[in-house]
Design a protein around this motif. Sequence first.
Motif, PDB file in Angstrom:
ATOM      1  N   PHE A  91     -21.036  58.866  11.384  1.00 15.12           N
ATOM      2  CA  PHE A  91     -20.621  60.181  10.907  1.00 15.12           C
ATOM      3  C   PHE A  91     -20.987  60.375   9.437  1.00 15.12           C
ATOM      4  CE2 PHE A  91     -17.542  60.098  14.567  1.00 15.12           C
ATOM      5  CZ  PHE A  91     -18.149  61.124  15.254  1.00 15.12           C
ATOM      6  N   LYS A  92     -20.877  59.302   8.649  1.00 13.73           N
ATOM      7  CA  LYS A  92     -21.285  59.389   7.235  1.00 13.73           C
ATOM      8  C   LYS A  92     -22.778  59.707   7.156  1.00 13.73           C
ATOM      9  CE  LYS A  92     -21.867  56.814   2.992  1.00 13.73           C
ATOM     10  NZ  LYS A  92     -21.877  55.504   2.350  1.00 13.73           N
ATOM     11  N   ALA A  93     -23.569  59.023   7.960  1.00 13.60           N
ATOM     12  CA  ALA A  93     -25.016  59.253   7.951  1.00 13.60           C
ATOM     13  C   ALA A  93     -25.353  60.674   8.386  1.00 13.60           C
ATOM     14  CB  ALA A  93     -25.717  58.243   8.851  1.00 13.60           C
ATOM     15  N   LEU A  94     -24.630  61.180   9.361  1.00 14.29           N
ATOM     16  CA  LEU A  94     -24.897  62.523   9.880  1.00 14.29           C
ATOM     17  C   LEU A  94     -24.370  63.631   8.972  1.00 14.29           C
ATOM     18  CD1 LEU A  94     -24.059  61.856  13.631  1.00 14.29           C
ATOM     19  CD2 LEU A  94     -26.331  62.262  12.646  1.00 14.29           C
ATOM     20  N   SER A  95     -23.574  63.276   7.977  1.00 13.39           N
ATOM     21  CA  SER A  95     -22.965  64.294   7.116  1.00 13.39           C
ATOM     22  C   SER A  95     -23.958  64.931   6.144  1.00 13.39           C
ATOM     23  CB  SER A  95     -21.792  63.702   6.334  1.00 13.39           C
ATOM     24  OG  SER A  95     -22.245  62.778   5.357  1.00 13.39           O
ATOM     25  N   ALA A  96     -25.077  64.288   5.895  1.00 20.02           N
ATOM     26  CA  ALA A  96     -26.054  64.808   4.928  1.00 20.02           C
ATOM     27  C   ALA A  96     -27.140  65.616   5.640  1.00 20.02           C
ATOM     28  CB  ALA A  96     -26.698  63.669   4.154  1.00 20.02           C
TER      29      ALA A  96
ATOM     30  N   THR B  58     -30.145  66.357   4.781  1.00 14.26           N
ATOM     31  CA  THR B  58     -31.463  65.718   4.728  1.00 14.26           C
ATOM     32  C   THR B  58     -31.594  64.681   5.831  1.00 14.26           C
ATOM     33  OG1 THR B  58     -31.673  66.090   2.359  1.00 14.26           O
ATOM     34  CG2 THR B  58     -33.049  64.347   3.297  1.00 14.26           C
ATOM     35  N   ARG B  59     -30.538  63.902   6.051  1.00  9.37           N
ATOM     36  CA  ARG B  59     -30.605  62.879   7.088  1.00  9.37           C
ATOM     37  C   ARG B  59     -30.661  63.501   8.483  1.00  9.37           C
ATOM     38  NH1 ARG B  59     -27.527  59.948   3.044  1.00  9.37           N
ATOM     39  NH2 ARG B  59     -25.493  60.528   3.883  1.00  9.37           N
ATOM     40  N   ARG B  60     -29.955  64.592   8.674  1.00 11.09           N
ATOM     41  CA  ARG B  60     -30.053  65.282   9.971  1.00 11.09           C
ATOM     42  C   ARG B  60     -31.463  65.823  10.181  1.00 11.09           C
ATOM     43  NH1 ARG B  60     -25.018  67.370   8.207  1.00 11.09           N
ATOM     44  NH2 ARG B  60     -25.918  69.449   7.937  1.00 11.09           N
ATOM     45  N   GLN B  61     -32.090  66.310   9.124  1.00  7.08           N
ATOM     46  CA  GLN B  61     -33.466  66.809   9.237  1.00  7.08           C
ATOM     47  C   GLN B  61     -34.431  65.668   9.537  1.00  7.08           C
ATOM     48  OE1 GLN B  61     -33.765  68.776   5.436  1.00  7.08           O
ATOM     49  NE2 GLN B  61     -33.246  70.770   6.306  1.00  7.08           N
ATOM     50  N   ILE B  62     -34.197  64.503   8.957  1.00  6.06           N
ATOM     51  CA  ILE B  62     -35.045  63.337   9.249  1.00  6.06           C
ATOM     52  C   ILE B  62     -34.944  62.995  10.731  1.00  6.06           C
ATOM     53  CG2 ILE B  62     -35.333  60.856   8.867  1.00  6.06           C
ATOM     54  CD1 ILE B  62     -34.440  61.398   5.923  1.00  6.06           C
ATOM     55  N   LEU B  63     -33.736  62.992  11.265  1.00  7.00           N
ATOM     56  CA  LEU B  63     -33.561  62.707  12.696  1.00  7.00           C
ATOM     57  C   LEU B  63     -34.295  63.729  13.547  1.00  7.00           C
ATOM     58  CD1 LEU B  63     -29.780  61.712  12.799  1.00  7.00           C
ATOM     59  CD2 LEU B  63     -31.773  60.194  12.819  1.00  7.00           C
ATOM     60  N   SER B  64     -34.241  64.992  13.144  1.00  7.70           N
ATOM     61  CA  SER B  64     -34.957  66.045  13.888  1.00  7.70           C
ATOM     62  C   SER B  64     -36.460  65.805  13.861  1.00  7.70           C
ATOM     63  CB  SER B  64     -34.639  67.419  13.304  1.00  7.70           C
ATOM     64  OG  SER B  64     -33.298  67.757  13.555  1.00  7.70           O
ATOM     65  N   LEU B  65     -36.979  65.402  12.721  1.00  8.05           N
ATOM     66  CA  LEU B  65     -38.413  65.105  12.626  1.00  8.05           C
ATOM     67  C   LEU B  65     -38.802  63.959  13.552  1.00  8.05           C
ATOM     68  CD1 LEU B  65     -39.049  65.243   8.773  1.00  8.05           C
ATOM     69  CD2 LEU B  65     -40.004  66.785  10.488  1.00  8.05           C
TER      70      LEU B  65
ATOM     71  N   HIS C   2     -31.971  57.514   2.025  1.00  7.08           N
ATOM     72  CA  HIS C   2     -31.599  58.190   3.265  1.00  7.08           C
ATOM     73  C   HIS C   2     -31.998  57.358   4.487  1.00  7.08           C
ATOM     74  CE1 HIS C   2     -30.073  61.861   1.541  1.00  7.08           C
ATOM     75  NE2 HIS C   2     -31.200  62.083   0.881  1.00  7.08           N
ATOM     76  N   LEU C   3     -33.190  56.790   4.468  1.00  8.74           N
ATOM     77  CA  LEU C   3     -33.642  55.958   5.583  1.00  8.74           C
ATOM     78  C   LEU C   3     -32.760  54.726   5.736  1.00  8.74           C
ATOM     79  CD1 LEU C   3     -37.506  56.214   5.102  1.00  8.74           C
ATOM     80  CD2 LEU C   3     -36.140  57.301   6.898  1.00  8.74           C
ATOM     81  N   SER C   4     -32.347  54.156   4.626  1.00  6.77           N
ATOM     82  CA  SER C   4     -31.481  52.981   4.648  1.00  6.77           C
ATOM     83  C   SER C   4     -30.125  53.312   5.273  1.00  6.77           C
ATOM     84  CB  SER C   4     -31.299  52.446   3.226  1.00  6.77           C
ATOM     85  OG  SER C   4     -30.414  51.358   3.219  1.00  6.77           O
ATOM     86  N   VAL C   5     -29.545  54.453   4.901  1.00  3.99           N
ATOM     87  CA  VAL C   5     -28.257  54.871   5.467  1.00  3.99           C
ATOM     88  C   VAL C   5     -28.396  55.085   6.974  1.00  3.99           C
ATOM     89  CG1 VAL C   5     -26.515  56.709   5.493  1.00  3.99           C
ATOM     90  CG2 VAL C   5     -27.387  55.856   3.308  1.00  3.99           C
ATOM     91  N   LEU C   6     -29.466  55.745   7.389  1.00  3.71           N
ATOM     92  CA  LEU C   6     -29.695  55.993   8.819  1.00  3.71           C
ATOM     93  C   LEU C   6     -29.896  54.686   9.581  1.00  3.71           C
ATOM     94  CD1 LEU C   6     -32.033  59.101   8.558  1.00  3.71           C
ATOM     95  CD2 LEU C   6     -29.714  59.069   9.529  1.00  3.71           C
TER      96      LEU C   6
END
Length: 94
Positions: A7-12, A14-21, A46-50
Amino acid sequence: MGFQESFKALSAPTRRQILSLLRAGPMTAGEILEHFPITGASLSHHLSVLKNAGLIDDEKKGKYILYTLNTTVLDDILNWIMSLKKGEPDYEKP
């Protein structure tokens, strides 16, 4: 990895956009970076958090690292949410 990290990772955003990409397939950090007005250091964070949340995987291919979407954690989250909706307990009764 627990839901807290996910949930912490999904809160940003930018990180949600990375997942979409990454839905389209594996990408290098450079390819991902082309889509954002951030520094390489910020993207690395961001990649590290994901990755720590289990939402992405990485694999070294030659001199590049390819990042891929890992949907197993998302499946676990969705199953948990669906159990809440159905009123099912997410624990075993004694």
